[in-house]
Design a protein around this motif. Structure first.
Motif, PDB file in Angstrom:
ATOM      1  N   PRO A  22      30.336 -69.275  -1.991  1.00  0.00           N
ATOM      2  CA  PRO A  22      29.357 -70.364  -2.008  1.00  0.00           C
ATOM      3  C   PRO A  22      29.017 -70.907  -0.616  1.00  0.00           C
ATOM      4  O   PRO A  22      27.870 -71.270  -0.361  1.00  0.00           O
ATOM      5  N   MET A  23      29.978 -70.916   0.291  1.00  0.00           N
ATOM      6  CA  MET A  23      29.692 -71.391   1.654  1.00  0.00           C
ATOM      7  C   MET A  23      28.734 -70.443   2.374  1.00  0.00           C
ATOM      8  O   MET A  23      27.817 -70.873   3.062  1.00  0.00           O
ATOM      9  N   VAL A  24      28.939 -69.159   2.214  1.00  0.00           N
ATOM     10  CA  VAL A  24      28.077 -68.166   2.855  1.00  0.00           C
ATOM     11  C   VAL A  24      26.689 -68.193   2.206  1.00  0.00           C
ATOM     12  O   VAL A  24      25.671 -68.098   2.899  1.00  0.00           O
ATOM     13  N   GLN A  25      26.644 -68.352   0.893  1.00  0.00           N
ATOM     14  CA  GLN A  25      25.352 -68.453   0.206  1.00  0.00           C
ATOM     15  C   GLN A  25      24.580 -69.677   0.697  1.00  0.00           C
ATOM     16  O   GLN A  25      23.363 -69.620   0.858  1.00  0.00           O
ATOM     17  N   GLY A  26      25.286 -70.771   0.946  1.00  0.00           N
ATOM     18  CA  GLY A  26      24.647 -71.963   1.491  1.00  0.00           C
ATOM     19  C   GLY A  26      24.080 -71.717   2.878  1.00  0.00           C
ATOM     20  O   GLY A  26      22.985 -72.181   3.210  1.00  0.00           O
ATOM     21  N   GLN A  27      24.813 -70.971   3.691  1.00  0.00           N
ATOM     22  CA  GLN A  27      24.323 -70.630   5.030  1.00  0.00           C
ATOM     23  C   GLN A  27      23.070 -69.770   4.933  1.00  0.00           C
ATOM     24  O   GLN A  27      22.142 -69.933   5.713  1.00  0.00           O
ATOM     25  N   ALA A  28      23.044 -68.854   3.964  1.00  0.00           N
ATOM     26  CA  ALA A  28      21.859 -68.001   3.789  1.00  0.00           C
ATOM     27  C   ALA A  28      20.664 -68.842   3.381  1.00  0.00           C
ATOM     28  O   ALA A  28      19.543 -68.612   3.851  1.00  0.00           O
ATOM     29  N   ALA A  29      20.888 -69.833   2.524  1.00  0.00           N
ATOM     30  CA  ALA A  29      19.796 -70.714   2.099  1.00  0.00           C
ATOM     31  C   ALA A  29      19.269 -71.523   3.283  1.00  0.00           C
ATOM     32  O   ALA A  29      18.055 -71.690   3.438  1.00  0.00           O
ATOM     33  N   VAL A  30      20.165 -71.999   4.124  1.00  0.00           N
ATOM     34  CA  VAL A  30      19.748 -72.740   5.322  1.00  0.00           C
ATOM     35  C   VAL A  30      18.997 -71.807   6.255  1.00  0.00           C
ATOM     36  O   VAL A  30      17.995 -72.183   6.858  1.00  0.00           O
ATOM     37  N   PHE A  31      19.479 -70.575   6.345  1.00  0.00           N
ATOM     38  CA  PHE A  31      18.825 -69.583   7.192  1.00  0.00           C
ATOM     39  C   PHE A  31      17.363 -69.443   6.810  1.00  0.00           C
ATOM     40  O   PHE A  31      16.476 -69.408   7.648  1.00  0.00           O
ATOM     41  N   ALA A  32      17.096 -69.401   5.507  1.00  0.00           N
ATOM     42  CA  ALA A  32      15.719 -69.251   5.028  1.00  0.00           C
ATOM     43  C   ALA A  32      14.939 -70.541   5.182  1.00  0.00           C
ATOM     44  O   ALA A  32      13.793 -70.533   5.623  1.00  0.00           O
ATOM     45  N   SER A  33      15.544 -71.673   4.842  1.00  0.00           N
ATOM     46  CA  SER A  33      14.790 -72.926   4.836  1.00  0.00           C
ATOM     47  C   SER A  33      14.434 -73.386   6.240  1.00  0.00           C
ATOM     48  O   SER A  33      13.448 -74.073   6.413  1.00  0.00           O
ATOM     49  N   THR A  34      15.230 -73.015   7.236  1.00  0.00           N
ATOM     50  CA  THR A  34      14.908 -73.435   8.596  1.00  0.00           C
ATOM     51  C   THR A  34      14.137 -72.367   9.345  1.00  0.00           C
ATOM     52  O   THR A  34      13.956 -72.460  10.550  1.00  0.00           O
ATOM     53  N   SER A  35      13.639 -71.377   8.626  1.00  0.00           N
ATOM     54  CA  SER A  35      12.957 -70.278   9.295  1.00  0.00           C
ATOM     55  C   SER A  35      11.470 -70.526   9.498  1.00  0.00           C
ATOM     56  O   SER A  35      10.732 -69.625   9.830  1.00  0.00           O
ATOM     57  N   GLY A  36      11.036 -71.752   9.276  1.00  0.00           N
ATOM     58  CA  GLY A  36       9.629 -72.059   9.480  1.00  0.00           C
ATOM     59  C   GLY A  36       8.851 -72.119   8.182  1.00  0.00           C
ATOM     60  O   GLY A  36       7.719 -72.568   8.165  1.00  0.00           O
ATOM     61  N   SER A  37       9.476 -71.702   7.074  1.00  0.00           N
ATOM     62  CA  SER A  37       8.741 -71.669   5.811  1.00  0.00           C
ATOM     63  C   SER A  37       8.318 -73.059   5.360  1.00  0.00           C
ATOM     64  O   SER A  37       7.307 -73.206   4.696  1.00  0.00           O
ATOM     65  N   ALA A  38       9.077 -74.070   5.734  1.00  0.00           N
ATOM     66  CA  ALA A  38       8.713 -75.428   5.334  1.00  0.00           C
ATOM     67  C   ALA A  38       8.029 -76.178   6.470  1.00  0.00           C
ATOM     68  O   ALA A  38       7.660 -77.321   6.318  1.00  0.00           O
TER      69      ALA A  38
END
Length: 183
Positions: free
Chosen positions: A44-60
């Motif tokens: 779950p910690m690594v999955q959370g990092q992956a989600a942050v990776f995507a959300s901070t990638s400029g998509s928002a």
């Protein structure tokens, strides 16, 4: 049951152990890497990092995100919101909507947000796409795990530190190995 030397983290003649006094057990490191390659993407910690990776990638942030909403007017290249991927429309720690590699690191000295761990603290890396999903490896494994080759069991910051999830997976594997005789 006495300790099984084949499954030990390493050996030392010094208490407390130090980076200079410990001889790492290569068999243990092989088991650790195997557990991480099979289960790190489930943590779950690594999955959370992956989600942050995507959300901070400029998509928002850019190209219709919250800071540069879609506009019907003509835009110039290089400005936020134009889809050019300029730094002004990227969010920081992410992969600019294109994906990249997420480093799975030891928890003994967690890096600050948006930073990566020291090489001796990185177990390996998982490939993540622009949506924060783990990419399948050529062998079909989830996450396309790549061992770092620079990880150290003990540093001046401490000894092996795993998340609760990965610790349970490692202990389970070590119990299986012990039941087989540690080979």
């Amino acid at each position: 049951m006495p300790p099984n030397k084949k499954l030990s983290i390493g050996t030392t003649n010094t208490v407390p152990p130090t980076p200079d006094s410990v001889a790492e057990n290569p068999h243990f490191l092989t088991i650790l890497n195997d557990v991480l390659s099979k289960h790190a993407h489930e943590d779950p910690m690594v999955q959370g990092q992956a989600a942050v990776f995507a959300s901070t990638s400029g998509s928002a942030l850019g190209s219709g995100g919250m800071f540069f909403p879609q506009q019907r007017s003509k835009r110039t290249r290089g400005r936020g919101g134009d889809g050019a991927g300029g730094a002004s429309s990227q969010g920081g720690a992410g992969g600019a909507g294109r994906g990249g590699w997420l480093h799975v690191s030891d928890m003994r000295a967690p890096p600050d947000y948006g930073r990566i761990a020291f090489p001796e603290d990185i177990f390996g890396s998982l490939e993540v796409d622009g949506q924060g999903e783990f990419v399948k490896g050529t062998d079909g494994s989830v996450g396309n795990w790549q061992s770092s080759g620079t990880y150290r069991i003990i540093t001046r910051e401490g000894i092996l530190g795993l998340s609760d999830f990965l610790r349970e997976k490692l202990v389970g594997r070590l119990r299986e190995e012990a039941a087989k005789g540690g080979i």
